[in-house]
Design an enzyme around this catalytic site. Structure first.
Site, PDB file in Angstrom:
ATOM      1  N   HIS A   1       0.828  -1.204   0.000  1.00 48.20           N
ATOM      2  CA  HIS A   1       0.000   0.000   0.000  1.00 48.20           C
ATOM      3  C   HIS A   1       0.858   1.248   0.000  1.00 48.20           C
ATOM      4  CE1 HIS A   1       0.476   1.704   4.078  1.00 48.20           C
ATOM      5  NE2 HIS A   1       0.778   0.470   4.404  1.00 48.20           N
ATOM      6  N   CYS A   2       0.203   2.346  -0.367  1.00 47.84           N
ATOM      7  CA  CYS A   2       0.770   3.688  -0.213  1.00 47.84           C
ATOM      8  C   CYS A   2      -0.401   4.554   0.253  1.00 47.84           C
ATOM      9  CB  CYS A   2       1.432   4.176  -1.506  1.00 47.84           C
ATOM     10  SG  CYS A   2       0.364   4.226  -2.958  1.00 47.84           S
ATOM     11  N   ALA A   3      -0.436   5.811  -0.098  1.00 43.35           N
ATOM     12  CA  ALA A   3      -1.539   6.652   0.349  1.00 43.35           C
ATOM     13  C   ALA A   3      -2.822   6.369  -0.432  1.00 43.35           C
ATOM     14  CB  ALA A   3      -1.165   8.125   0.232  1.00 43.35           C
TER      15      ALA A   3
END
Length: 185
Positions: free
Chosen positions: A123-125
């Site tokens: 994941h990231c933002a």
């Protein structure tokens, strides 16, 4: 025939017939089912929701937006869940060199998938640039896909928008991997 067959949904599941058969069990929570393991590329909210992580059976998390001023989780945040963690302090900036993380991240994902009941959350933002680029690199490095095939495979089932700098780094990776294949022949 493309071995990556996916159901129609915002999720993408399936590499083999077994995985396709399992995709009904996987549902919307699983993004990419791979031989009974899972790579999931979701937004930061899922990464911080321990009950969802527990329900999904996530065993490994790769945070492509790690750091104090980003998605500040880390090994301590997940210690009560027995989750292996790998953090990449990446900016979603075309000038950021994400390529230095491609091979270590691919190895982390591969290790997670090969572990007992391994499910990996990447994941990231927003789940569309940094995390997507890491998953594309994994597909290229570990699964032998070209960049075009990796983009097509993922893009048919999930909107991703790696920034132009990350795409160029992936293109360079694609060239290196292709040259490596050719030198073995």
């Amino acid at each position: 025939m493309n071995p990556y067959q996916f159901p129609i949904s915002s999720a993408f599941c399936g590499v083999t017939k077994q995985a396709r058969d399992m995709s009904t069990k996987c549902g919307q929570n699983c993004i990419w089912e791979m031989r009974k393991e899972c790579i999931t590329s979701l937004q930061k909210f899922t990464a911080r929701d321990k009950s969802v992580l527990r329900e999904l059976g996530i065993t490994h998390i790769l945070n492509a937006a790690s750091g104090k001023y980003r998605i500040n989780t880390g090994p301590e945040f997940y210690k009560d869940l027995n989750i292996d963690y790998y953090g990449v302090e990446a900016d979603d900036d075309a000038n950021f060199d994400l390529s230095v993380y491609f091979h270590p991240a691919a190895q982390f994902i591969r290790t997670g998938l090969q572990s007992n009941k391994g499910k990996v959350l990447v994941h990231c933002a927003m789940g569309i640039s940094r995390a997507a680029s890491i998953v594309l690199a994994f597909l290229m490095i570990s699964e032998g896909l070209t960049l075009v095939d990796a983009l097509r495979t993922v893009g048919e089932h999930r909107d991703i928008f790696p920034n132009h700098g990350f795409l160029e780094q992936l293109r360079q990776l694609d060239i290196k991997l292709e040259n490596k294949k050719r030198s073995r022949i």
